[in-house]
Structure formats: C-alpha cells, structure tokens
Design a protein around this motif. Structure first.
Motif, mmCIF file in Angstrom:
data_model
loop_
_atom_site.group_PDB
_atom_site.id
_atom_site.type_symbol
_atom_site.label_atom_id
_atom_site.label_comp_id
_atom_site.label_asym_id
_atom_site.label_seq_id
_atom_site.Cartn_x
_atom_site.Cartn_y
_atom_site.Cartn_z
ATOM 1 N N LYS A 39 0.827 -1.208 0.000
ATOM 2 C CA LYS A 39 0.000 0.000 0.000
ATOM 3 C C LYS A 39 0.863 1.260 0.000
ATOM 4 C CE LYS A 39 -3.795 -2.332 2.402
ATOM 5 N NZ LYS A 39 -4.554 -2.475 3.672
ATOM 6 N N LYS A 40 1.926 1.263 0.813
ATOM 7 C CA LYS A 40 2.782 2.441 0.913
ATOM 8 C C LYS A 40 3.509 2.748 -0.394
ATOM 9 C CE LYS A 40 3.648 2.044 5.906
ATOM 10 N NZ LYS A 40 4.645 1.652 6.940
ATOM 11 N N TYR A 41 3.869 1.680 -1.132
ATOM 12 C CA TYR A 41 4.638 1.872 -2.364
ATOM 13 C C TYR A 41 3.775 1.756 -3.622
ATOM 14 C CZ TYR A 41 8.906 2.024 0.365
ATOM 15 O OH TYR A 41 9.895 2.401 1.253
ATOM 16 N N GLY A 42 2.461 1.656 -3.446
ATOM 17 C CA GLY A 42 1.547 1.646 -4.591
ATOM 18 C C GLY A 42 1.726 0.455 -5.497
ATOM 19 N N VAL A 43 1.910 -0.727 -4.918
ATOM 20 C CA VAL A 43 2.143 -1.935 -5.710
ATOM 21 C C VAL A 43 0.850 -2.748 -5.804
ATOM 22 C CG1 VAL A 43 3.508 -4.032 -5.964
ATOM 23 C CG2 VAL A 43 4.541 -1.993 -4.938
ATOM 24 N N TYR A 44 0.433 -3.011 -7.040
ATOM 25 C CA TYR A 44 -0.772 -3.796 -7.312
ATOM 26 C C TYR A 44 -0.411 -4.940 -8.252
ATOM 27 C CZ TYR A 44 -3.320 0.129 -5.294
ATOM 28 O OH TYR A 44 -3.787 1.097 -4.442
ATOM 29 N N GLY A 45 -1.344 -5.861 -8.439
ATOM 30 C CA GLY A 45 -1.081 -7.005 -9.290
ATOM 31 C C GLY A 45 -0.673 -6.619 -10.700
ATOM 32 N N PHE A 46 -1.297 -5.566 -11.242
ATOM 33 C CA PHE A 46 -0.981 -5.144 -12.612
ATOM 34 C C PHE A 46 0.388 -4.487 -12.708
ATOM 35 C CE2 PHE A 46 -3.249 -1.516 -10.733
ATOM 36 C CZ PHE A 46 -2.372 -0.467 -10.997
ATOM 37 N N LYS A 47 1.027 -4.241 -11.564
ATOM 38 C CA LYS A 47 2.302 -3.522 -11.558
ATOM 39 C C LYS A 47 3.478 -4.431 -11.193
ATOM 40 C CE LYS A 47 4.130 0.935 -10.051
ATOM 41 N NZ LYS A 47 3.992 2.049 -9.107
ATOM 42 N N LEU A 48 3.257 -5.717 -11.182
ATOM 43 C CA LEU A 48 4.344 -6.648 -10.860
ATOM 44 C C LEU A 48 5.002 -7.165 -12.135
ATOM 45 C CD1 LEU A 48 2.794 -8.798 -7.998
ATOM 46 C CD2 LEU A 48 4.497 -6.981 -7.788
ATOM 47 N N PRO A 49 6.326 -7.337 -12.097
ATOM 48 C CA PRO A 49 7.253 -6.951 -11.032
ATOM 49 C C PRO A 49 7.440 -5.436 -10.981
ATOM 50 C CG PRO A 49 8.473 -7.725 -12.925
ATOM 51 C CD PRO A 49 7.017 -7.943 -13.251
ATOM 52 N N CYS A 50 7.886 -4.946 -9.838
ATOM 53 C CA CYS A 50 8.051 -3.510 -9.639
ATOM 54 C C CYS A 50 9.394 -3.252 -8.960
ATOM 55 C CB CYS A 50 6.897 -2.988 -8.784
ATOM 56 S SG CYS A 50 6.968 -1.222 -8.418
ATOM 57 N N PHE A 51 10.061 -2.168 -9.376
ATOM 58 C CA PHE A 51 11.402 -1.859 -8.876
ATOM 59 C C PHE A 51 11.457 -0.428 -8.349
ATOM 60 C CE2 PHE A 51 11.361 -4.620 -12.573
ATOM 61 C CZ PHE A 51 11.932 -5.779 -12.061
ATOM 62 N N VAL A 52 11.905 -0.296 -7.116
ATOM 63 C CA VAL A 52 12.004 1.018 -6.468
ATOM 64 C C VAL A 52 13.445 1.230 -6.016
ATOM 65 C CG1 VAL A 52 11.213 2.467 -4.565
ATOM 66 C CG2 VAL A 52 9.608 0.900 -5.686
ATOM 67 N N ILE A 53 14.022 2.377 -6.370
ATOM 68 C CA ILE A 53 15.406 2.695 -6.011
ATOM 69 C C ILE A 53 15.426 3.688 -4.858
ATOM 70 C CG2 ILE A 53 17.668 3.412 -6.860
ATOM 71 C CD1 ILE A 53 16.400 1.073 -8.374
ATOM 72 N N VAL A 54 16.206 3.393 -3.830
ATOM 73 C CA VAL A 54 16.365 4.260 -2.663
ATOM 74 C C VAL A 54 17.829 4.646 -2.543
ATOM 75 C CG1 VAL A 54 16.005 4.471 -0.176
ATOM 76 C CG2 VAL A 54 14.444 3.071 -1.539
ATOM 77 N N ASP A 55 18.111 5.935 -2.300
ATOM 78 C CA ASP A 55 19.512 6.379 -2.243
ATOM 79 C C ASP A 55 20.151 6.071 -0.887
ATOM 80 O OD1 ASP A 55 18.772 8.382 -0.418
ATOM 81 O OD2 ASP A 55 18.679 9.950 -1.944
ATOM 82 N N LYS A 56 21.408 6.425 -0.734
ATOM 83 C CA LYS A 56 22.157 6.085 0.481
ATOM 84 C C LYS A 56 21.627 6.794 1.725
ATOM 85 C CE LYS A 56 25.765 9.567 -0.411
ATOM 86 N NZ LYS A 56 25.453 10.436 0.714
ATOM 87 N N ASP A 57 20.860 7.847 1.527
ATOM 88 C CA ASP A 57 20.272 8.577 2.657
ATOM 89 C C ASP A 57 18.875 8.072 3.004
ATOM 90 O OD1 ASP A 57 22.497 10.335 2.945
ATOM 91 O OD2 ASP A 57 21.770 11.475 1.205
ATOM 92 N N GLY A 58 18.453 7.008 2.322
ATOM 93 C CA GLY A 58 17.133 6.435 2.607
ATOM 94 C C GLY A 58 15.990 7.161 1.943
ATOM 95 N N LYS A 59 16.259 7.925 0.876
ATOM 96 C CA LYS A 59 15.222 8.674 0.174
ATOM 97 C C LYS A 59 14.931 8.058 -1.190
ATOM 98 C CE LYS A 59 16.385 13.074 2.417
ATOM 99 N NZ LYS A 59 16.822 14.479 2.211
ATOM 100 N N ILE A 60 13.685 8.190 -1.621
ATOM 101 C CA ILE A 60 13.285 7.677 -2.936
ATOM 102 C C ILE A 60 14.088 8.399 -4.008
ATOM 103 C CG2 ILE A 60 11.379 7.364 -4.556
ATOM 104 C CD1 ILE A 60 11.115 5.686 -2.028
ATOM 105 N N ALA A 61 14.765 7.618 -4.865
ATOM 106 C CA ALA A 61 15.683 8.213 -5.840
ATOM 107 C C ALA A 61 15.036 8.488 -7.193
ATOM 108 C CB ALA A 61 16.888 7.295 -6.031
ATOM 109 N N ALA A 62 13.930 7.817 -7.489
ATOM 110 C CA ALA A 62 13.295 7.994 -8.800
ATOM 111 C C ALA A 62 11.888 7.416 -8.754
ATOM 112 C CB ALA A 62 14.114 7.281 -9.880
ATOM 113 N N ARG A 63 11.142 7.622 -9.833
ATOM 114 C CA ARG A 63 9.826 6.991 -9.935
ATOM 115 C C ARG A 63 10.016 5.478 -9.926
ATOM 116 N NH1 ARG A 63 8.758 4.865 -15.017
ATOM 117 N NH2 ARG A 63 10.143 5.514 -16.700
ATOM 118 N N SER A 64 8.972 4.732 -9.643
ATOM 119 C CA SER A 64 9.083 3.277 -9.669
ATOM 120 C C SER A 64 9.060 2.783 -11.116
ATOM 121 C CB SER A 64 7.955 2.644 -8.864
ATOM 122 O OG SER A 64 6.696 3.034 -9.367
ATOM 123 N N PHE A 65 9.617 1.601 -11.337
ATOM 124 C CA PHE A 65 9.742 1.047 -12.686
ATOM 125 C C PHE A 65 9.132 -0.349 -12.744
ATOM 126 C CE2 PHE A 65 13.185 4.042 -12.081
ATOM 127 C CZ PHE A 65 13.212 4.762 -13.267
#
Length: 516
Positions: free
Chosen positions: A432-458
């Motif tokens: 729920k927090k990362y907006g992942v649904y069945g139609f969006k699998l597989p899904c890839f989220v990148i987080v930087d070294k400071d623990g922040k979201i680095a880009a849109r999800s792929f």
C-alpha cells in the motif's frame, strides 16, 4: 438480561455498519496462476480493492473493504463482469474457468440483488436487438424523443417485473433506473451533436421538448454522478465545446499549463454544477489527462495542489492520491517508508538497515508469469553488476509465507540479496505504501544512500531511465540494454486501472466523450 440484550444490539449494529465483503467460491477448471480482482465500478481512477488467488482445486477465499454499496467489477483471466455488493455481505460465487466471470452463479445473501441485475441485463441484450437505433437517430427531434421515451418505458417495465420476481433492495433498483437514464442521455448527446453538425449552424440549439426530457432524466443528478461513469461522460460531452473555447483562450502563449489546471478553473465558473459534480468531473479529467507514467515532478506538484485545495470530497482526494502513487510510486526525495517484513528464518527486517548504502526494492509474486520468464534472467545480470555498490531486497508478495519460502529458494536461488516476505501479500502495508498492485508486478524502487526515494518506480529492468538512476546511485556505468528486451508493461497504462473511463475534454479535441 439487559446487559446481554445491549451486547446483542451492539453486535447487530456493528454488522450492519461493516464495509467488509467476504468472498468465497470455486472456479471449476480454474488456474492458480490467474487472480480474481474486485474494483469499484463507480469510483474515479479506480484501483483493485482485492486480488485473490485460487487453490489447486479451484476454491478461493478473501475479503475487502467495500467503499460503498454498489456495482463492482469482478475480473479474472482477462474477462470482466459486474456484481452488486453491499458491505457486510458474504459473496458466494462460482463458475467455470472457460466462461467465468462472463457467466457466474451467486448464492448467499448477495443472490437476490444479482439475480435481479442479471435478469435486467439479459432483457437489455435481447431488447437492443429489436430497436433500430441507427434509424431512430435520423428522425426529427419530436419523433426521436418519442422513440427514446418508449425505450425507457419498456426497460423500466421490465425492471418492475423483475422487482416482483426477485425482491431486490431498493438501492440496486434505483441504480438500474439511473443507469438506463445515463445510457439514454448519452444517446441524446450523440443525436444533438450529429444534428448540430448537419445543420452547419454554430449556434444550433435543440428544442424545448428535447431539453425537457433531458432534464427529466437528470432528476437525481448528484446520485447519478456518484454512481455512474456513463453519466459523467455525458456531462463532459455536453460541456466539451465550451471548455474547448475556454482552453484555447486561457492557454494561448503558455507552454506548461495542464489540462487539469484549465478544467479546474473552467469548473469554478460553472455555478449550475454542485460541488459533488465538480469533484467527480475534475477527478475524471485529472486521471485521464495528467496522471500517467513519467509525469514531470512539477506537474505532479500542481496536481497535488489542486487535489488538496479544490477537491472537497475526502474519498475522491484519497483515490487520486492512491492512483498517483500507483502510477509513479512514492514521491522522489521523500524518505522511504519502513514496513513490516520478515526473513526466511522468521526474524524481522527493516529497510532502514540499509541506510548509508543505496538499495533496490524488487517486488514480485510467484503467480506472475513474467517473473520466471523475463525478470529473473535480467535481474541476475543487474544484481551481479551493481552488487558491490548497492543492496538488493527481494520483497515477496505471495499469499502465504510458505509460498514465499518455496519461491525465494527456487526462483531467486543464486542471486545475491535479502529475501523478505510482506505478510498479507498485495494487501500488506508495504504494498500500500509503495503503490504496488497485481498489474504492476514486477516492480522496482530505487532508494539512495540517505534512505530517500531516488526515482519513480519502474516495471521494466531494461528501461534506460532505470539504468541511468542505477549508474548515478552507484557510480558505475552499465552496458547499454535494449529497452524492448523484456518486461511486462501492462501495469503502467492508466487505462488498465480505469473502469468505464470518460475521455477528458482535451485541447484540440472538441468532440464529445463517447460512452461504451
């Protein structure tokens, strides 16, 4: 005695106020790789409320919170149908894998409403073959109105006959009548447009007989706009010519103004529309025109401002916020939210353990066929190339921990990284927090070294933008990858998460919206 009576009353009240729908049933010959989804048919930017798997024998169970009583889309194996559901009900549904859910059998407390709905739909299918609508559209206004009035009377007569036969709840009967009214209004809108074009008169107006009947069909405007996407389409088609002129004037010389901004300002001047209607129409236009993969951050911020300040309905606000996250992922620059995860040995795992080093979250489930076929081979190459500078966390969204253990041991064997399970699968807090649904699998989220979201999800490991982000986070330079080499893109098409979408009144497109 009074104490127990009070407890009984409280229990009954709690049951009557419950929004949860329990689902159980069996699909004979069904495949465990296919999932059953429920989607609110009347929502805006609608996302699946439940994604339920089947056992090998075709049985399934699940539950979801129903936002309101009404029509829901049930989806399975690329096919869809409608069911009428009420909070607190148990839906007992069954069918054959070859025809479900185009054909289904419902028993239990959802039976009478859906028997009524099915009977009226069957009548409509047969009745439509007896009406020559193409010929009716060529008639003069008076004859045309008389023709569609007859259609309404015939259908409503059948509705009343089925009310006596099935004793459905008054809500579903009202919905059906409003649905018929919306369909007729859409036909009338097409007739008006056609007559206007044939007349060659830019100021063409239909007669009072025509508008009087239109108004009669819209006596329940607010209820219709809440329940029926077809009615929203009708309203958008009616205001499309005026919006076209407004947009051309207001956007002249501007290059960064969005359709949502223009339509929002246009609606502010429509004093004849209720706030409810404005909220639903604006949400429809936003979801159709400006919320899509790769939406620039500047545009996303504009949309969030409109949602916060100008959308008044709390549920619509929430729906739009959810679809933004589903389409693009969490906001870039925000701290990645932690969640309840567990490793194979049963120990808890926190994403914050990665602070100080960038990491990639890989969301997957064993029932998604793209995982083994396309993702794993490419994932091995990606991990092996970046593993010295980046961590990889593989988040399993299967239905059970047992399935997670089996899948991670086989599917991801030999790929360096941390295997974790999200309890609840697609219903888990991290999904729920990362907006992942069945139609969006597989899904890839990148987080930087400071623990922040680095880009849109792929959803595509071969996406050039994803490779660029990985290179930036690690300081490495990956070989170029053919972006067409792999992966499923189905989840990133906004139409995949819409139900009966109404085309937004776009600039340069004066044609009215068409309904299905």
């Amino acid at each position: 005695m009074k104490k127990y009576l009070l407890l009984f009353i409280i229990a009954i009240f709690a049951m009557s106020c419950s929004k949860k729908v329990e689902v159980k049933g069996k699909i004979t010959g069904g495949s465990p790789l296919e999932r059953i989804e429920f989607i609110e048919a009347s929502g805006v930017a609608t996302l699946p409320l439940a994604n339920i798997g089947m056992k090998n024998d075709g049985t399934f169970t699940g539950s979801f919170e129903a936002p309101k009583n009404g029509m829901y889309v049930i989806s399975y194996g690329g096919k869809q149908n409608l069911v009428y559901l009420k909070g607190g009900q148990t839906l007992e549904i069954s069918g054959n894998g070859l025809t479900f859910p185009s054909e289904y059998v419902i028993t239990g407390d959802a039976k009478k409403n859906n028997d009524f709905f099915t009977a009226t739909q069957k009548y409509l299918t047969n009745y439509a073959q007896t009406v020559n609508m193409k010929e009716l559209m060529t008639k003069d206004e008076k004859t045309f109105v008389q023709g569609v009035e007859k259609v309404q009377k015939d259908v409503e007569k059948n509705i009343e006959e089925n009310v006596k036969k099935f004793s459905p709840d008054s809500e579903v009967v009202a919905w059906k009548k409003n649905d018929i009214a919306s369909t007729i209004l859409s036909i009338m809108s097409q007739y008006e447009m056609m007559k206007g074009q044939m007349s060659g008169n830019p100021s063409f107006k239909v007669s009072k007989v025509f508008t009087d009947y239109e108004n009669k069909l819209q006596e329940n405007k607010d209820q219709m706009v809440k329940e029926n996407p077809a009615y929203r389409s009708y309203l958008l088609s009616k205001m499309s010519p005026d919006f076209q002129k407004y947009a051309e004037a207001k956007s002249k010389g501007k290059t960064d103004i969005t359709t949502s901004e223009l339509f929002n300002e246009f609606l502010k001047g429509k004093k004849d529309l209720s706030q409810t209607t404005k909220d639903y129409l604006l949400a429809f236009v936003m979801a159709q025109s400006d919320i899509h993969p790769g939406t620039p951050a500047k545009t996303t911020d504009k949309l969030k401002k409109i949602i916060s300040e100008d959308i008044k309905d709390a549920t619509i606000k929430s729906d739009l916020e959810k679809i933004q996250i589903a389409v693009n992922g969490p906001k870039v620059g925000e701290l990645a939210q932690d969640a309840s995860l567990v490793k194979q040995d049963g120990k808890a795992y926190k994403l914050s353990e990665n602070k100080g080093k960038p990491y990639m979250l890989v969301f997957y489930a064993s029932w998604n066929p793209y995982i083994g076929e396309a993702t794993v081979p490419v994932l091995k190459e990606v991990v092996n190339f970046y593993k010295s500078k980046m961590n990889f966390i593989f988040v399993d969204l299967d239905d059970t921990k047992e399935q997670f253990t089996k899948t991670s041991n086989s599917l991801l064997k030999g790929i360096p990284g941390t295997n974790v399970y999200a309890d609840g699968g697609l219903g888990s807090d991290i999904a729920k927090k990362y907006g992942v649904y069945g139609f969006k699998l597989p899904c890839f989220v990148i987080v930087d070294k400071d623990g922040k979201i680095a880009a849109r999800s792929f959803v595509n490991l071969g996406d050039p933008e994803l490779v660029t982000v990985l290179d930036k986070q690690t300081g490495l330079s990956a070989p170029k990858v053919d972006p067409t080499a792999q992966l499923q893109q189905q989840g990133m098409d906004p139409s995949a998460v819409q139900v009966a979408p109404a085309p937004a009144p776009q600039q340069g497109n004066p044609q009215p919206a068409q309904t299905k």
